[in-house]
Write an enzyme that holds these catalytic residues in place. Structure first.
Site, PDB file in Angstrom:
ATOM      1  N   GLU A 199       0.834  -1.208   0.000  1.00  0.00           N
ATOM      2  CA  GLU A 199       0.000   0.000   0.000  1.00  0.00           C
ATOM      3  C   GLU A 199       0.868   1.258   0.000  1.00  0.00           C
ATOM      4  O   GLU A 199       1.878   1.338   0.709  1.00  0.00           O
ATOM      5  CB  GLU A 199      -0.891  -0.030   1.246  1.00  0.00           C
ATOM      6  N   LYS A 234      -8.948   3.938  -2.497  1.00  0.00           N
ATOM      7  CA  LYS A 234      -9.416   3.228  -1.303  1.00  0.00           C
ATOM      8  C   LYS A 234     -10.747   3.799  -0.818  1.00  0.00           C
ATOM      9  O   LYS A 234     -10.879   5.007  -0.597  1.00  0.00           O
ATOM     10  CB  LYS A 234      -8.351   3.353  -0.215  1.00  0.00           C
ATOM     11  N   CYS A 286      -5.823  -2.731   1.764  1.00  0.00           N
ATOM     12  CA  CYS A 286      -5.711  -2.892   3.219  1.00  0.00           C
ATOM     13  C   CYS A 286      -7.060  -3.016   3.915  1.00  0.00           C
ATOM     14  O   CYS A 286      -7.746  -4.024   3.772  1.00  0.00           O
ATOM     15  CB  CYS A 286      -4.870  -1.745   3.779  1.00  0.00           C
TER      16      CYS A 286
END
Length: 271
Positions: free
Chosen positions: A40, A108, A140
């Site tokens: 990430e 995200k 994540c």
């Protein structure tokens, strides 16, 4: 299909160092590797609210373009994360880059509490066709929400790729989540995490993993740095979906407008 994990330490607010390491990892890939995946926001590490404006870059910025050039030179695909700037907004973004350029961008959608003060959440899920495989991206914390992977499954994903920045004590949470997301959507899932201590005091947990469409853990890295090579047997997709297909039998579909693009990309807009 051969893919590689770049489970590396990173430097927060350290674009030059991280980019050098990413380029070295791409150059070190085996000749027959088709894809390499990084953690990430690997290009910049994790910025803070005070530094994000200084380190975030647009998708056509110099760091991403250096990765595009490396992908072209090696005829390889690269999945890598960055802090993206777009106008006056900043996003935690992951890109799928092929020798032809950026094939897929995902912002995200589920921000960790510490991120919400600097990033804007994304508003859509997307997949694209790459080498005959439909690929979807998550980042994540996203994988702790089953709807995220299900959204990609509704868009036809065969391979879920997760760029991860998971830290202690939450390593076991993501180990469980990535196996569940693969099994309940009958897709491959590949998760690549960061390792070692970050500048913010977070100890990243490693544990990068490959899971098959039955939910079986095929590969799991430890807590040390490494560049690991694994094989995906794509026939397992057909085997997992032979007797039943969850998407056909599910009673509740996720809402949202599906947009089909001419390049084969599919998007599900968050309502």
């Amino acid at each position: 299909m051969k893919v590689e994990f770049a489970q590396l330490a990173g430097r927060d607010n350290g674009t030059a160092q991280n980019l050098d390491r990413a380029l070295a990892a791409i150059a070190a890939c085996a000749v027959d590797t088709q894809l390499i995946v990084f953690p990430e926001t690997y290009l910049m590490g994790f910025p803070t609210a005070d530094t994000v404006a200084d380190y975030a870059e647009p998708v056509d910025g110099p760091a991403v373009q250096a990765i595009v050039q490396a992908a072209q030179e090696r005829s390889i695909a690269v999945v890598i994360g960055l802090a993206e700037s777009d106008g006056d907004q900043f996003y935690n973004t992951t890109l799928l880059i092929t020798p032809d350029g950026v094939a897929l961008r995902y912002r995200k959608t589920h921000l960790w509490p510490l991120e919400s003060e600097m990033f804007t959440p994304g508003d859509r899920y997307a997949t694209c066709l790459w080498n005959g495989v439909r690929v979807g991206l998550l980042i994540c914390y996203d994988i702790e929400f089953p709807e995220t992977a299900r959204a990609l499954a509704q868009l036809g994903a065969d391979l879920l790729i997760v760029t991860n920045g998971n830290m202690d004590p939450y390593g076991p949470t993501h180990r469980t989540a990535i196996m569940a997301r693969a099994q309940e959507n009958q897709m491959f899932a590949m998760m690549v995490n960061r390792v070692e201590l970050g500048e913010g005091g977070l100890l990243f947990a490693g544990g990068s993993a490959l899971v098959d469409p039955f939910g079986t853990l095929l590969f799991e890295a430890g807590r040390d740095e490494g560049q690991f090579s694994v094989e995906l047997d794509l026939e397992q997709l057909l085997a997992a979906r032979k007797d039943y297909v969850y998407l056909k039998d599910q009673r509740i579909k996720l809402p949202g407008e599906v947009i089909e693009h001419n390049d084969g990309t599919r998007e599900l807009m968050i309502p």
